[in-house]
Write a protein that holds these residues in place. Structure first.
Motif, short mmCIF file in Angstrom:
data_model
loop_
_atom_site.label_atom_id
_atom_site.label_comp_id
_atom_site.label_asym_id
_atom_site.label_seq_id
_atom_site.Cartn_x
_atom_site.Cartn_y
_atom_site.Cartn_z
N GLY A 56 0.81 -1.22 0.00
CA GLY A 56 0.00 0.00 0.00
C GLY A 56 0.84 1.26 0.00
N ILE A 57 2.00 1.20 0.64
CA ILE A 57 2.89 2.37 0.66
C ILE A 57 3.37 2.66 -0.76
N ALA A 58 3.79 1.63 -1.46
CA ALA A 58 4.24 1.81 -2.85
C ALA A 58 3.12 2.39 -3.72
N GLU A 59 1.90 1.90 -3.52
CA GLU A 59 0.75 2.40 -4.30
C GLU A 59 0.50 3.87 -4.00
N ALA A 60 0.52 4.26 -2.73
CA ALA A 60 0.24 5.64 -2.36
C ALA A 60 1.29 6.59 -2.91
N VAL A 61 2.56 6.21 -2.78
CA VAL A 61 3.63 7.07 -3.26
C VAL A 61 3.59 7.17 -4.78
N SER A 62 3.28 6.08 -5.47
CA SER A 62 3.16 6.11 -6.93
C SER A 62 2.01 7.03 -7.36
N HIS A 63 0.90 6.95 -6.62
CA HIS A 63 -0.24 7.82 -6.88
C HIS A 63 0.17 9.28 -6.75
N ALA A 64 0.93 9.58 -5.71
CA ALA A 64 1.38 10.96 -5.50
C ALA A 64 2.27 11.42 -6.65
N ALA A 65 3.22 10.57 -7.06
CA ALA A 65 4.13 10.92 -8.15
C ALA A 65 3.38 11.16 -9.45
N GLU A 66 2.38 10.32 -9.70
CA GLU A 66 1.58 10.47 -10.92
C GLU A 66 0.78 11.78 -10.93
N ASN A 67 0.58 12.34 -9.74
CA ASN A 67 -0.17 13.59 -9.65
C ASN A 67 0.76 14.79 -9.40
N GLY A 68 2.00 14.65 -9.78
CA GLY A 68 2.92 15.78 -9.80
C GLY A 68 3.70 16.04 -8.53
N VAL A 69 3.65 15.16 -7.56
CA VAL A 69 4.39 15.37 -6.32
C VAL A 69 5.89 15.15 -6.57
N LYS A 70 6.68 16.16 -6.21
CA LYS A 70 8.14 16.08 -6.37
C LYS A 70 8.88 16.08 -5.03
N THR A 71 8.25 16.66 -4.01
CA THR A 71 8.87 16.73 -2.69
C THR A 71 7.88 16.24 -1.64
N VAL B 20 2.43 -11.78 7.35
CA VAL B 20 2.41 -10.45 6.74
C VAL B 20 1.12 -10.30 5.93
N LEU B 21 0.29 -9.34 6.33
CA LEU B 21 -0.96 -9.10 5.64
C LEU B 21 -0.75 -8.08 4.52
N PRO B 22 -1.31 -8.32 3.35
CA PRO B 22 -1.16 -7.35 2.26
C PRO B 22 -1.89 -6.05 2.58
N THR B 23 -1.30 -4.94 2.21
CA THR B 23 -1.92 -3.63 2.38
C THR B 23 -2.29 -3.05 1.03
N ARG B 24 -3.19 -2.07 1.05
CA ARG B 24 -3.57 -1.41 -0.21
C ARG B 24 -3.83 0.06 0.06
N PHE B 25 -3.82 0.84 -1.00
CA PHE B 25 -4.02 2.28 -0.94
C PHE B 25 -5.50 2.60 -1.11
#
Length: 332
Positions: free
Chosen positions: A169-184, A321-326
């Motif tokens: 879920g962390i990877a999904e959230a950060v990818s979502h942010a990057a796709e929406n223009g997050v640089k910092t 380890v339980l799978p997480t999601r965004f």
């Protein structure tokens, strides 16, 4: 049906069984909160007899016979940790459904666990579920005089099972942010004393590196709303980044309230906001925070697996380890 003859004395299970016309074993099963086999007709007779005799089971006497107390300790840092409270209703209901009761133990600090042992305040329970990052498995086993200690936080070891969330879920959230223009980005974490928290923070760092997002500010909180509120001010002083990631929803709520002016109608104008835990509160209009979480029913079910069948635990098997999601919402 025979009548009780011990006038002035509390009725016994034998007297209940005699009045109901069943064996003592059947009466015991009928009165147990655990799902034990007994016909509905016999259960009804036993319950009626117990009511007529004003009989109440004696847990202590039963424990002397069964060598079980049917008590499960739940160890927490503080009762205001929202991520724990959100699952406690599910957890307590599941434990009680299996014929056990819960005692809540608050430790509050790293020294709190040691103080309990040093002062001789120990409890004898059948099992312990540890949500506190201040606790370590070996100390908890000594505290409760039980080998069945399930670690949900804190320092687990090869002798105690652990149930943890994954980093998908962390990877999904950060990818979502990057796709929406997050640089910092800024990251608000919990205490570094938590092994779970250290692993979670590293997962964020790896995801930032993978997506090219620069981590410009790191603030340590303590999972609480208050620490998130204070973190918002500290981050703003250094210059607001494109996104703030918090490793608990409670801290993200504090950030949101501190910077409400930046979220008209809960939509981001200066930075995006992400939490962790997927609390039920994030489904309401007050705190529509984009979050990361896992299936809470599965989380509870995994704990119950170890409580029901301790032999499932294999020391060399590692944690569950339980799978997480965004879960995208307005703030992200």
């Amino acid at each position: 049906m025979s009548e009780p003859t011990n006038e002035g004395k509390p009725p016994t299970i034998a007297e209940v069984a005699a009045r109901a016309g069943v064996s003592r074993a059947i009466a015991s099963r009928a009165l147990s909160a655990a799902p034990r086999p007994v016909s509905a007709e016999k259960r009804a007779r036993v319950l009626k007899a117990a009511d007529e005799l004003n009989y109440h089971p004696n847990p202590l006497a039963r424990s002397l016979t069964t060598k079980r107390l049917d008590l499960v300790a739940v160890v927490v840092n503080h009762i205001h940790d929202l991520s724990d409270l959100d699952i406690f209703d599910l957890l307590i209901e599941a434990i009680q459904r299996h014929g056990k009761q819960v005692i809540l133990v608050r430790v509050g600090s790293v020294t709190g666990v040691a103080d309990l042992l040093r002062e001789g305040v120990s409890y004898h329970v059948d099992a312990a579920l540890v949500f506190s990052d201040f606790a370590d498995a070996a100390t908890v086993r000594r505290m409760f005089r039980s080998d069945l200690v399930v670690m949900l936080n804190g320092l687990h070891d090869a002798k105690s099972p652990a149930v943890l969330g994954g980093d998908e879920g962390i990877a999904e959230a950060v990818s979502h942010a990057a796709e929406n223009g997050v640089k910092t980005a800024a990251l608000v974490t919990g205490r570094p004393s938590s092994l779970v928290e250290r692993v979670r923070a590293e997962a964020y760092r790896a995801a930032f590196a993978e997506t090219g997002i620069a981590l410009v500010k790191l603030v340590q909180g303590d999972y609480s709303y208050e620490s998130g509120y204070l973190a918002a001010g500290e981050i703003a002083e250094a210059g607001l980044p494109d996104a703030i990631f918090c490793t608990s929803d409670a801290m993200a709520m504090g950030v949101l309230d501190a910077r409400r002016a930046d979220f008209p109608q809960n939509r981001p104008t200066r930075f995006r906001l992400f939490g962790f835990d997927n609390l039920s509160m994030t489904n309401f209009d007050a705190y529509p925070i984009s979050s990361i979480g896992y299936d809470k029913a599965d989380y509870v079910a995994q704990m119950l697996r170890f409580l029901e069948t301790p032999t499932r635990f294999e020391p060399s098997g590692g944690p569950v380890v339980l799978p997480t999601r965004f879960f995208p919402r307005l703030t992200g």
